[in-house]
Structure formats: structure tokens, C-alpha cells
Motif scaffolding. Structure first.
Motif, PDB file in Angstrom:
ATOM      1  N   THR A   3     -11.746  -3.397   0.223  1.00  0.00           N
ATOM      2  CA  THR A   3     -10.379  -3.493  -0.283  1.00  0.00           C
ATOM      3  C   THR A   3      -9.954  -4.946  -0.409  1.00  0.00           C
ATOM      4  O   THR A   3      -9.364  -5.356  -1.416  1.00  0.00           O
ATOM      5  CB  THR A   3      -9.406  -2.753   0.662  1.00  0.00           C
ATOM      6  OG1 THR A   3      -9.702  -1.348   0.633  1.00  0.00           O
ATOM      7  CG2 THR A   3      -7.957  -2.961   0.238  1.00  0.00           C
TER       8      THR A   3
ATOM      9  N   ARG B 255      -0.481   7.184  -7.598  1.00  0.00           N
ATOM     10  CA  ARG B 255       0.705   7.147  -6.733  1.00  0.00           C
ATOM     11  C   ARG B 255       1.015   5.743  -6.211  1.00  0.00           C
ATOM     12  O   ARG B 255       2.135   5.483  -5.759  1.00  0.00           O
ATOM     13  CB  ARG B 255       0.530   8.091  -5.543  1.00  0.00           C
ATOM     14  CG  ARG B 255      -0.593   7.698  -4.596  1.00  0.00           C
ATOM     15  CD  ARG B 255      -0.582   8.549  -3.337  1.00  0.00           C
ATOM     16  NE  ARG B 255      -1.636   8.172  -2.429  1.00  0.00           N
ATOM     17  CZ  ARG B 255      -2.854   8.697  -2.409  1.00  0.00           C
ATOM     18  NH1 ARG B 255      -3.164   9.661  -3.266  1.00  0.00           N
ATOM     19  NH2 ARG B 255      -3.759   8.285  -1.540  1.00  0.00           N
ATOM     20  N   ALA B 256       0.043   4.828  -6.266  1.00  0.00           N
ATOM     21  CA  ALA B 256       0.292   3.453  -5.809  1.00  0.00           C
ATOM     22  C   ALA B 256       1.384   2.794  -6.643  1.00  0.00           C
ATOM     23  O   ALA B 256       2.064   1.875  -6.170  1.00  0.00           O
ATOM     24  CB  ALA B 256      -0.990   2.638  -5.867  1.00  0.00           C
ATOM     25  N   GLN B 257       1.563   3.277  -7.867  1.00  0.00           N
ATOM     26  CA  GLN B 257       2.626   2.706  -8.701  1.00  0.00           C
ATOM     27  C   GLN B 257       4.002   2.963  -8.108  1.00  0.00           C
ATOM     28  O   GLN B 257       4.929   2.160  -8.293  1.00  0.00           O
ATOM     29  CB  GLN B 257       2.549   3.270 -10.124  1.00  0.00           C
ATOM     30  CG  GLN B 257       1.456   2.644 -10.959  1.00  0.00           C
ATOM     31  CD  GLN B 257       1.804   2.608 -12.438  1.00  0.00           C
ATOM     32  OE1 GLN B 257       2.956   2.512 -12.814  1.00  0.00           O
ATOM     33  NE2 GLN B 257       0.783   2.677 -13.269  1.00  0.00           N
TER      34      GLN B 257
ATOM     35  N   ALA C 127       4.725   2.909  -4.946  1.00  0.00           N
ATOM     36  CA  ALA C 127       4.924   1.873  -3.933  1.00  0.00           C
ATOM     37  C   ALA C 127       5.302   0.553  -4.598  1.00  0.00           C
ATOM     38  O   ALA C 127       6.174  -0.183  -4.113  1.00  0.00           O
ATOM     39  CB  ALA C 127       3.662   1.713  -3.091  1.00  0.00           C
TER      40      ALA C 127
ATOM     41  N   TYR D 265       4.116  10.413  -0.266  1.00  0.00           N
ATOM     42  CA  TYR D 265       3.675   9.030  -0.083  1.00  0.00           C
ATOM     43  C   TYR D 265       4.842   8.068  -0.262  1.00  0.00           C
ATOM     44  O   TYR D 265       5.741   8.297  -1.083  1.00  0.00           O
ATOM     45  CB  TYR D 265       2.552   8.690  -1.065  1.00  0.00           C
ATOM     46  CG  TYR D 265       1.236   9.331  -0.699  1.00  0.00           C
ATOM     47  CD1 TYR D 265       0.306   8.655   0.075  1.00  0.00           C
ATOM     48  CD2 TYR D 265       0.931  10.631  -1.112  1.00  0.00           C
ATOM     49  CE1 TYR D 265      -0.889   9.242   0.429  1.00  0.00           C
ATOM     50  CE2 TYR D 265      -0.265  11.230  -0.764  1.00  0.00           C
ATOM     51  CZ  TYR D 265      -1.182  10.532   0.011  1.00  0.00           C
ATOM     52  OH  TYR D 265      -2.367  11.125   0.368  1.00  0.00           O
TER      53      TYR D 265
ATOM     54  N   HIS E 187      -1.526  -3.269 -10.649  1.00  0.00           N
ATOM     55  CA  HIS E 187      -2.070  -2.058 -10.040  1.00  0.00           C
ATOM     56  C   HIS E 187      -3.547  -1.929 -10.377  1.00  0.00           C
ATOM     57  O   HIS E 187      -3.920  -1.912 -11.551  1.00  0.00           O
ATOM     58  CB  HIS E 187      -1.299  -0.838 -10.553  1.00  0.00           C
ATOM     59  CG  HIS E 187      -1.820   0.462 -10.053  1.00  0.00           C
ATOM     60  ND1 HIS E 187      -1.677   1.652 -10.742  1.00  0.00           N
ATOM     61  CD2 HIS E 187      -2.500   0.783  -8.917  1.00  0.00           C
ATOM     62  CE1 HIS E 187      -2.229   2.622 -10.066  1.00  0.00           C
ATOM     63  NE2 HIS E 187      -2.751   2.126  -8.951  1.00  0.00           N
TER      64      HIS E 187
ATOM     65  N   GLY F  48      -5.156   1.509  -5.590  1.00  0.00           N
ATOM     66  CA  GLY F  48      -5.151   2.920  -5.241  1.00  0.00           C
ATOM     67  C   GLY F  48      -4.968   3.803  -6.454  1.00  0.00           C
ATOM     68  O   GLY F  48      -4.895   3.318  -7.590  1.00  0.00           O
TER      69      GLY F  48
ATOM     70  N   LYS G 234       0.835  -1.202   0.000  1.00  0.00           N
ATOM     71  CA  LYS G 234       0.000   0.000   0.000  1.00  0.00           C
ATOM     72  C   LYS G 234       0.866   1.247   0.000  1.00  0.00           C
ATOM     73  O   LYS G 234       1.938   1.282   0.607  1.00  0.00           O
ATOM     74  CB  LYS G 234      -0.917   0.010   1.236  1.00  0.00           C
ATOM     75  CG  LYS G 234      -1.936   1.147   1.242  1.00  0.00           C
ATOM     76  CD  LYS G 234      -2.846   1.059   2.455  1.00  0.00           C
ATOM     77  CE  LYS G 234      -3.911   2.164   2.411  1.00  0.00           C
ATOM     78  NZ  LYS G 234      -4.785   2.142   3.615  1.00  0.00           N
ATOM     79  N   SER G 235       0.386   2.283  -0.695  1.00  0.00           N
ATOM     80  CA  SER G 235       1.012   3.594  -0.680  1.00  0.00           C
ATOM     81  C   SER G 235       0.418   4.389   0.482  1.00  0.00           C
ATOM     82  O   SER G 235      -0.799   4.562   0.568  1.00  0.00           O
ATOM     83  CB  SER G 235       0.749   4.313  -2.011  1.00  0.00           C
ATOM     84  OG  SER G 235       1.171   5.656  -1.953  1.00  0.00           O
TER      85      SER G 235
ATOM     86  N   GLU H 244      -6.569   0.484 -10.349  1.00  0.00           N
ATOM     87  CA  GLU H 244      -6.878   1.910 -10.251  1.00  0.00           C
ATOM     88  C   GLU H 244      -8.230   2.178 -10.872  1.00  0.00           C
ATOM     89  O   GLU H 244      -8.497   1.775 -12.011  1.00  0.00           O
ATOM     90  CB  GLU H 244      -5.801   2.749 -10.960  1.00  0.00           C
ATOM     91  CG  GLU H 244      -6.052   4.249 -10.879  1.00  0.00           C
ATOM     92  CD  GLU H 244      -4.985   5.060 -11.592  1.00  0.00           C
ATOM     93  OE1 GLU H 244      -5.008   6.301 -11.477  1.00  0.00           O
ATOM     94  OE2 GLU H 244      -4.136   4.461 -12.285  1.00  0.00           O
TER      95      GLU H 244
ATOM     96  N   SER I 100      -1.093  -3.837  -5.687  1.00  0.00           N
ATOM     97  CA  SER I 100      -1.500  -2.668  -4.914  1.00  0.00           C
ATOM     98  C   SER I 100      -2.750  -2.057  -5.518  1.00  0.00           C
ATOM     99  O   SER I 100      -2.956  -2.088  -6.732  1.00  0.00           O
ATOM    100  CB  SER I 100      -0.380  -1.619  -4.885  1.00  0.00           C
ATOM    101  OG  SER I 100      -0.709  -0.549  -4.011  1.00  0.00           O
TER     102      SER I 100
END
Length: 264
Positions: free
Chosen positions: A97, A65-67, A69, A31, A83, A62, A8-9, A85, A60
Motif C-alpha cells: 500500500t 467506496r474510497a471515493q 472517504a 464505510y 483515487h 481502494g 482510507k475508507s 482503483e 486514497s
């Protein structure tokens, strides 16, 4: 054997939290990869280095920005990422989730491909401690949360969890979920060459439609819990200094504890 790490970010712990009304002001938040997830990734990489794992997938959920992480995990030694999204995910709670992560795993081949599922024991933002156990329940497999040691032999695993006054030792058959904490290992710092290599490693992108998930079952509409507002803790009051002779100080302190703190 293949392993999957769920990451997780999260906001950097050194970020100064600001509010916009009763909501978080995210405009200046930095983040990072959730620190507890680093234990999961490091453990997977060590198992790969030991010849027990042949591939590590990082998943992940989100916004964009999760990328970052995922890339951080790839720089540590994971092989590829996935990912999820989708704008409809905004407001998704821990239960929803877990549902999304389960469907993403199924899209990547499921438990037949990835019998070793690794998490951090908690995320430092929501701090629910619940997603690993929920994923395990939805998949119908064992879960051991808060582990400090993990040994794998064939399709069996032995995990150790610390408890007050001792430790618990669990022997489970794979597939299974394991959630790591501090003490499991010491996460590595990615080298510059590995950071550059991580930029070229593949990340599959999924929307809710790709996973066959109805948008009405996630986000605020599909969640059992909702964050209503954020509040900063009250400002700390200035300390109080008592001066004088020892007898006077003791007398004043006792009076303070009785009348103001009311603990005597």
C-alpha cells in the motif's frame, strides 16, 4: 506550500461484524472516512486557513467506496482528490500500500509540489500503525507519528508527540511526514453547503498502469503479509454470583481464585 492528506475508507465502528465462513461479510458494512485521518485533514485545512497552505490534495487507494472517504475530506475543506482503483489491489498489505501511495504522489508532482504529508496515525481496520513511516522511508524523508501539535515556519516544522510522563518535541525540515492522533485538533463537521461543493471538486482516477506499477508487485502476490482468516471473539461467559454471610463469601471467593482462576 501545498499539503497532501492520505486517507482510507474503513468500516464504521458501529457496524456489526458478520462472517461468511472465515471471511468478512461486507454486504451490510457501512464505510466511513477513517477517524484518525480526520485529524490529518483538519490540520491541513487549519494550515490553509492560516495562510500557510495554498492547496490540499487527498489521496486514497481502494475500491469505488474510497471515493466517499475522499468526498468527506473534500467537504471538510480539501481542494481535490486522487483515487487509485484497480482489481489487482485486492489483498494488498501495508508495505505494498505504501508503495502505491508513493507512486500516486509522484504522479501528482511529488515532494516538490507537496512537501507537507499528513496521515492519521493508524487505520481502525488493519491497525498496523505502519503506512506513514513506510511512505516516509520510501521517500527518504523524516516522519513523526502520533503528533498532538504541529507548527510550521517556512521550510521547518516543530511537532509534539506525547510519551509516558511527558512529551517529545521534534524539529524537522520539510518535506516530511506527520501522522496525527486525538488531541491534535477537533475535526469539524462539514456544513451542507460544503458537502454539496465537495461533489463538484475534481478527483483524478488512477489505475496501476497509470502509475507504472506491475500488478505482480501488489495484491497477495506482492505482499509480505496475508490475512488468513477472521474469527469472532469467544462469547463471554455469564457472571457468577456468590451469596451468603461475609465470611462465607470471602471463603468462596478465595477458593474460586485459587482453584479456577489460579492467581493465588
Amino acid at each position: 506550500m501545498k499539503a497532501v492528506c492520505f486517507v482510507k475508507s474503513v468500516p464504521d465502528t458501529e457496524t456489526r461484524v458478520r462472517l461468511a465462513g472465515d471471511r468478512l461479510d461486507k454486504s451490510e458494512i457501512k464505510y466511513i472516512l477513517n477517524p484518525y485521518d480526520e485529524f490529518a485533514v483538519e490540520e491541513a485545512v487549519r494550515k490553509k486557513e492560516a495562510g500557510l497552505v495554498e492547496e490540499i490534495l487527498v489521496i486514497s487507494m481502494g475500491p469505488a467506496r474510497a471515493q466517499e472517504a475522499i468526498r468527506s475530506a473534500l467537504a471538510m475543506g480539501a481542494d481535490r482528490g486522487a483515487h487509485i482503483e484497480d482489481d489487482a489491489l485486492d489483498g494488498t498489505d501495508a508495505y505494498a500500500t505504501a508503495r502505491v501511495l508513493v507512486e500516486a504522489l509522484k504522479k501528482e508532482g511529488g515532494l516538490d509540489n507537496y512537501p507537507l504529508l499528513l496521515f492519521g496515525q493508524r487505520a481502525i481496520d488493519g491497525d498496523t500503525w505502519s503506512v506513514p513511516s513506510m511512505v516516509a522511508e520510501m521517500l527518504g524523508i523524516p516522519a513523526v507519528v502520533g503528533i498532538v501539535k504541529l507548527d510550521i515556519d517556512g521550510n521547518k516544522a516543530v511537532a509534539v508527540r506525547m510519551v509516558e510522563g511527558g512529551e517529545e518535541v521534534f524539529e524537522v525540515e520539510l518535506p516530511a511526514v506527520f501522522a496525527g492522533r486525538k488531541g491534535l485538533n477537533e475535526p469539524r463537521y462539514p456544513s451542507l453547503p460544503n458537502i454539496m461543493k465537495a461533489k463538484r471538486k475534481p478527483i483524478n482516477k488512477y489505475s496501476l498502469a497509470d502509475l507504472g506499477i506491475d500488478p505482480g508487485t501488489v495484491g497477495k502476490a506482492g505482499s509480505f503479509t496475508e490475512v488468513l482468516k477472521y474469527e469472532l471473539p469467544p462469547a463471554r461467559q455469564a457472571g457468577r454470583k456468590v451469596e451468603g454471610e461475609p465470611e462465607e463469601v470471602v471463603e468462596e471467593l478465595i477458593k474460586f481464585l485459587k482453584e479456577e482462576v489460579q492467581i493465588l
